[in-house]
Motif scaffolding. Sequence first.
Motif, PDB file in Angstrom:
ATOM      1  N   THR A   1       0.853  -1.182   0.000  1.00 40.91           N
ATOM      2  CA  THR A   1       0.000   0.000   0.000  1.00 40.91           C
ATOM      3  C   THR A   1       0.893   1.238   0.000  1.00 40.91           C
ATOM      4  O   THR A   1       2.102   1.146   0.207  1.00 40.91           O
ATOM      5  CB  THR A   1      -0.886   0.030   1.265  1.00 40.91           C
TER       6      THR A   1
ATOM      7  N   ILE B   1      -5.250   1.742   2.594  1.00 36.80           N
ATOM      8  CA  ILE B   1      -6.098   1.476   1.425  1.00 36.80           C
ATOM      9  C   ILE B   1      -7.338   2.353   1.409  1.00 36.80           C
ATOM     10  O   ILE B   1      -7.859   2.654   0.340  1.00 36.80           O
ATOM     11  CB  ILE B   1      -6.479  -0.011   1.275  1.00 36.80           C
TER      12      ILE B   1
ATOM     13  N   VAL C   1      -3.226  -0.486  -5.060  1.00 33.46           N
ATOM     14  CA  VAL C   1      -2.244  -1.290  -4.353  1.00 33.46           C
ATOM     15  C   VAL C   1      -1.495  -2.191  -5.326  1.00 33.46           C
ATOM     16  O   VAL C   1      -1.878  -2.297  -6.497  1.00 33.46           O
ATOM     17  CB  VAL C   1      -2.922  -2.162  -3.263  1.00 33.46           C
TER      18      VAL C   1
END
Length: 138
Positions: A36, A77, A83
Amino acid sequence: MPDPLDWNRNIIKEFRENEGKVGGPFEGGSLLLLTTTGAKSGEPRTSPLAYAEEDGKYVIVASYAGADKNPAWYHNIVANPKVTIEVGTEKFDATATVVLEDRAERDRLYAKMVSLMPGFAEYQKKTDRVIPIVTLSR
């Protein structure tokens, strides 16, 4: 208790050196690496996570071992759902979606994760928060 950052670093290293396979408590399980973008730092952050597959998506759980707060990767996120994931020897970009609006779907996916990895049932018992489910799509 070992330092969680060292624990994760060792798992990530083993994962990458062994084509996505790891030993110890994760041996034989489904493990992916989720990278992330840090919500505050903007830096890449990688976390090893158990997963299940469903309809071409990867399902992960923001359990944080049953802690009363969500893990850092979850906050990342929410801030930036773009991602990168690694599964076996494959690495690709994905979009993370929190399954929140549809509680029945969240509960169904959580039950699926529990059926594959019973420890998730214990994590939910340890906290009053509803542990989020996240799907990762190409």
